[in-house]
Design a protein around this motif. Structure first.
Motif, PDB file in Angstrom:
ATOM      1  N   GLU A 100       0.827  -1.209   0.000  1.00 48.44           N
ATOM      2  CA  GLU A 100       0.000   0.000   0.000  1.00 48.44           C
ATOM      3  C   GLU A 100       0.860   1.257   0.000  1.00 48.44           C
ATOM      4  O   GLU A 100       0.422   2.320  -0.409  1.00 48.44           O
ATOM      5  CB  GLU A 100      -0.935   0.007   1.220  1.00 48.44           C
ATOM      6  N   TYR A 101       2.087   1.130   0.518  1.00 43.12           N
ATOM      7  CA  TYR A 101       2.998   2.284   0.524  1.00 43.12           C
ATOM      8  C   TYR A 101       4.080   2.144  -0.546  1.00 43.12           C
ATOM      9  O   TYR A 101       5.127   2.777  -0.473  1.00 43.12           O
ATOM     10  CB  TYR A 101       3.631   2.447   1.918  1.00 43.12           C
ATOM     11  N   ASN A 102       3.806   1.267  -1.497  1.00 43.34           N
ATOM     12  CA  ASN A 102       4.719   1.082  -2.621  1.00 43.34           C
ATOM     13  C   ASN A 102       6.102   0.593  -2.192  1.00 43.34           C
ATOM     14  O   ASN A 102       7.108   0.980  -2.773  1.00 43.34           O
ATOM     15  CB  ASN A 102       4.836   2.413  -3.392  1.00 43.34           C
ATOM     16  N   GLN A 103       6.145  -0.208  -1.151  1.00 42.17           N
ATOM     17  CA  GLN A 103       7.413  -0.755  -0.677  1.00 42.17           C
ATOM     18  C   GLN A 103       7.437  -2.258  -0.939  1.00 42.17           C
ATOM     19  O   GLN A 103       6.389  -2.902  -0.917  1.00 42.17           O
ATOM     20  CB  GLN A 103       7.576  -0.522   0.832  1.00 42.17           C
ATOM     21  N   ILE A 104       8.637  -2.771  -1.142  1.00 36.96           N
ATOM     22  CA  ILE A 104       8.774  -4.213  -1.367  1.00 36.96           C
ATOM     23  C   ILE A 104       9.420  -4.844  -0.135  1.00 36.96           C
ATOM     24  O   ILE A 104      10.469  -4.390   0.328  1.00 36.96           O
ATOM     25  CB  ILE A 104       9.643  -4.489  -2.601  1.00 36.96           C
ATOM     26  N   ALA A 105       8.762  -5.875   0.369  1.00 35.43           N
ATOM     27  CA  ALA A 105       9.308  -6.580   1.527  1.00 35.43           C
ATOM     28  C   ALA A 105       9.824  -7.946   1.079  1.00 35.43           C
ATOM     29  O   ALA A 105       9.276  -8.557   0.162  1.00 35.43           O
ATOM     30  CB  ALA A 105       8.227  -6.748   2.585  1.00 35.43           C
ATOM     31  N   GLY A 106      10.902  -8.408   1.713  1.00 35.35           N
ATOM     32  CA  GLY A 106      11.409  -9.759   1.463  1.00 35.35           C
ATOM     33  C   GLY A 106      11.471 -10.496   2.788  1.00 35.35           C
ATOM     34  O   GLY A 106      11.345  -9.877   3.850  1.00 35.35           O
ATOM     35  N   GLN A 107      11.643 -11.789   2.734  1.00 37.42           N
ATOM     36  CA  GLN A 107      11.687 -12.569   3.980  1.00 37.42           C
ATOM     37  C   GLN A 107      13.041 -13.259   4.132  1.00 37.42           C
ATOM     38  O   GLN A 107      13.544 -13.854   3.171  1.00 37.42           O
ATOM     39  CB  GLN A 107      10.584 -13.612   3.961  1.00 37.42           C
ATOM     40  N   ILE A 108      13.611 -13.186   5.325  1.00 37.95           N
ATOM     41  CA  ILE A 108      14.818 -13.969   5.620  1.00 37.95           C
ATOM     42  C   ILE A 108      14.595 -14.707   6.936  1.00 37.95           C
ATOM     43  O   ILE A 108      14.348 -14.079   7.971  1.00 37.95           O
ATOM     44  CB  ILE A 108      16.076 -13.076   5.735  1.00 37.95           C
ATOM     45  N   LEU A 109      14.641 -16.030   6.883  1.00 39.21           N
ATOM     46  CA  LEU A 109      14.493 -16.838   8.093  1.00 39.21           C
ATOM     47  C   LEU A 109      15.841 -17.463   8.428  1.00 39.21           C
ATOM     48  O   LEU A 109      16.511 -18.015   7.551  1.00 39.21           O
ATOM     49  CB  LEU A 109      13.445 -17.935   7.866  1.00 39.21           C
ATOM     50  N   MET A 110      16.235 -17.341   9.686  1.00 38.69           N
ATOM     51  CA  MET A 110      17.584 -17.782  10.053  1.00 38.69           C
ATOM     52  C   MET A 110      17.575 -18.695  11.269  1.00 38.69           C
ATOM     53  O   MET A 110      16.644 -18.664  12.066  1.00 38.69           O
ATOM     54  CB  MET A 110      18.440 -16.557  10.416  1.00 38.69           C
ATOM     55  N   THR A 111      18.633 -19.480  11.395  1.00 36.62           N
ATOM     56  CA  THR A 111      18.891 -20.187  12.650  1.00 36.62           C
ATOM     57  C   THR A 111      20.325 -19.845  13.054  1.00 36.62           C
ATOM     58  O   THR A 111      21.036 -19.163  12.303  1.00 36.62           O
ATOM     59  CB  THR A 111      18.788 -21.722  12.511  1.00 36.62           C
ATOM     60  N   LYS A 112      20.741 -20.360  14.189  1.00 33.69           N
ATOM     61  CA  LYS A 112      22.108 -20.096  14.623  1.00 33.69           C
ATOM     62  C   LYS A 112      23.116 -20.660  13.607  1.00 33.69           C
ATOM     63  O   LYS A 112      24.166 -20.095  13.387  1.00 33.69           O
ATOM     64  CB  LYS A 112      22.335 -20.725  16.011  1.00 33.69           C
ATOM     65  N   ASN A 113      22.717 -21.775  12.966  1.00 35.82           N
ATOM     66  CA  ASN A 113      23.608 -22.374  11.960  1.00 35.82           C
ATOM     67  C   ASN A 113      23.904 -21.421  10.818  1.00 35.82           C
ATOM     68  O   ASN A 113      24.982 -21.460  10.225  1.00 35.82           O
ATOM     69  CB  ASN A 113      22.992 -23.653  11.388  1.00 35.82           C
ATOM     70  N   THR A 114      22.916 -20.586  10.474  1.00 31.81           N
ATOM     71  CA  THR A 114      23.128 -19.624   9.390  1.00 31.81           C
ATOM     72  C   THR A 114      24.320 -18.738   9.721  1.00 31.81           C
ATOM     73  O   THR A 114      25.046 -18.288   8.844  1.00 31.81           O
ATOM     74  CB  THR A 114      21.880 -18.710   9.220  1.00 31.81           C
ATOM     75  N   MET A 115      24.512 -18.481  10.999  1.00 31.07           N
ATOM     76  CA  MET A 115      25.588 -17.593  11.420  1.00 31.07           C
ATOM     77  C   MET A 115      26.887 -18.344  11.692  1.00 31.07           C
ATOM     78  O   MET A 115      27.968 -17.824  11.466  1.00 31.07           O
ATOM     79  CB  MET A 115      25.182 -16.848  12.699  1.00 31.07           C
ATOM     80  N   LEU A 116      26.770 -19.580  12.199  1.00 31.56           N
ATOM     81  CA  LEU A 116      27.979 -20.306  12.604  1.00 31.56           C
ATOM     82  C   LEU A 116      28.730 -20.886  11.412  1.00 31.56           C
ATOM     83  O   LEU A 116      29.953 -20.986  11.432  1.00 31.56           O
ATOM     84  CB  LEU A 116      27.620 -21.425  13.585  1.00 31.56           C
ATOM     85  N   GLY A 135      16.595  -1.684  -2.417  1.00 27.80           N
ATOM     86  CA  GLY A 135      15.538  -0.892  -1.768  1.00 27.80           C
ATOM     87  C   GLY A 135      14.474  -1.738  -1.096  1.00 27.80           C
ATOM     88  O   GLY A 135      13.398  -1.242  -0.739  1.00 27.80           O
ATOM     89  N   VAL A 136      14.762  -3.028  -0.936  1.00 28.98           N
ATOM     90  CA  VAL A 136      13.788  -3.932  -0.317  1.00 28.98           C
ATOM     91  C   VAL A 136      13.883  -3.839   1.213  1.00 28.98           C
ATOM     92  O   VAL A 136      14.957  -3.554   1.757  1.00 28.98           O
ATOM     93  CB  VAL A 136      14.062  -5.392  -0.772  1.00 28.98           C
ATOM     94  N   ILE A 137      12.778  -4.071   1.890  1.00 30.49           N
ATOM     95  CA  ILE A 137      12.780  -4.135   3.358  1.00 30.49           C
ATOM     96  C   ILE A 137      12.837  -5.620   3.753  1.00 30.49           C
ATOM     97  O   ILE A 137      11.824  -6.324   3.655  1.00 30.49           O
ATOM     98  CB  ILE A 137      11.506  -3.480   3.932  1.00 30.49           C
ATOM     99  N   PRO A 138      13.989  -6.112   4.189  1.00 31.95           N
ATOM    100  CA  PRO A 138      14.046  -7.515   4.616  1.00 31.95           C
ATOM    101  C   PRO A 138      13.298  -7.692   5.948  1.00 31.95           C
ATOM    102  O   PRO A 138      13.497  -6.917   6.879  1.00 31.95           O
ATOM    103  CB  PRO A 138      15.547  -7.791   4.801  1.00 31.95           C
ATOM    104  N   ILE A 139      12.438  -8.688   6.000  1.00 28.77           N
ATOM    105  CA  ILE A 139      11.735  -9.004   7.251  1.00 28.77           C
ATOM    106  C   ILE A 139      12.302 -10.328   7.762  1.00 28.77           C
ATOM    107  O   ILE A 139      12.260 -11.344   7.065  1.00 28.77           O
ATOM    108  CB  ILE A 139      10.215  -9.099   7.034  1.00 28.77           C
TER     109      ILE A 139
END
Ligand code: GLU
Length: 281
Positions: A100-116, A135-139
């Motif tokens: 509605e505000y002309n913004q694009i959202a993306g999704q990122i799902l993580m676990t501790k493994n993603t970081m380790l 210009g995407v808003i990662p959620i």
């Protein structure tokens, strides 16, 4: 100089919202009016040319509501099932509102493994960089559908600080059901004093952390928020803990107005995200 003036110039901001700030306490259903305000505030930051990452809890809570659980699911598989249903619903609503505000959202799902795991961490970092450049808003949320005890961050306070460190954010805003840091638990000690600015985190300050939030929804208490502050400030970001009761507080914080507790960045040369994560193992 007012220590909060620097907040106006922050460019890369991570905002963390707890489940209790997104849902009606009586029913556990999403508070759509609050969500609309949140999305409008974030969209306006984007319109100012800032990069924003949203770390949103709520997957388990929304799934719980959809699947008819009255209380927190106890079994891991139930929690995972709730998260599976709830995360998809949550994203559907975010997508709709951001569109509605002309913004694009993306999704990122993580676990501790993603970081380790070095490769996974590098991939996650690249994905964030690319999304922000577009210009995407990662959620972001923990990947609760597959996260078991061994690989979960366990709370989104820690996750949001880790994300802030990973992407070199310059500000982390934690919105919760508390006004900020007090010298003691204000629910039990009426003499507890509010702390406006924290210039450095020491052992005495860490001892002020309390374990519970007083709600039956989120997982992070003051102790996890102080851990988040250690990580975020050590990695070079300022952090603000404020009450998420009214999300208009976001633009007020960004204007340098006095809301919440401000933790000033204290970039440590010896801060290594991976060492911190190792300690969480
Ligand atoms: N990841 C959980 C969820 O989305 C919430 C964790 C937390 O409240 O910190 O339901």
């Amino acid at each position: 100089m007012n220590l909060r003036d620097g907040l106006k110039d922050k460019k890369r901001i991570v905002i963390k919202i707890g489940s209790s700030s997104l849902t009606h306490p009586e029913t556990g259903s999403l508070d759509l009016i609050k969500l609309e305000i949140l999305v409008r505030e974030i969209s306006d930051l984007r319109n100012q040319g800032k990069e924003v990452v949203l770390v949103s809890s709520g997957a388990i809570m929304v799934g719980r509501r959809a699947l008819g659980f009255l209380n927190k699911p106890q079994k891991l598989s139930e929690k995972q099932a709730c998260a599976s249903v709830g995360q998809a619903r949550l994203m559907m609503i975010y997508q709709k509102l951001f569109m509605e505000y002309n913004q694009i959202a993306g999704q990122i799902l993580m676990t501790k493994n993603t970081m380790l795991n070095d490769l996974n961490r590098m991939n996650a970092r690249n994905t964030f960089q690319e999304l922000l450049a577009m210009g995407v808003i990662p959620i972001v949320n923990e990947n609760d559908t597959i996260a078991t005890f061994e690989i979960e961050f366990g709370d989104n306070d820690t996750l949001s600080a880790v994300v802030a460190a990973l992407i070199d954010a310059d500000l982390l805003i934690l919105l919760s059901d508390i006004d900020g840091l007090f010298t003691d638990d204000p629910h039990t000690n009426p003499g507890a004093e509010f702390i406006d600015v924290v210039e450095s985190i020491d052992a005495h300050l860490l001892s002020m952390g309390k374990e519970s939030t007083g709600t039956n929804v989120g997982t992070g208490g003051m102790a996890t928020k102080l851990t988040a502050a250690e990580v975020a400030t050590g990695a070079g970001a300022d952090m603000v803990i404020a009450n998420g009761e009214d999300f208009h507080v976001i633009h007020k914080i960004m204007q340098g107005r006095k809301h919440g507790t401000l933790f000033l960045s204290n970039k440590k040369d010896e801060f290594y995200l991976i060492d911190f994560l190792d300690k969480l193992k």
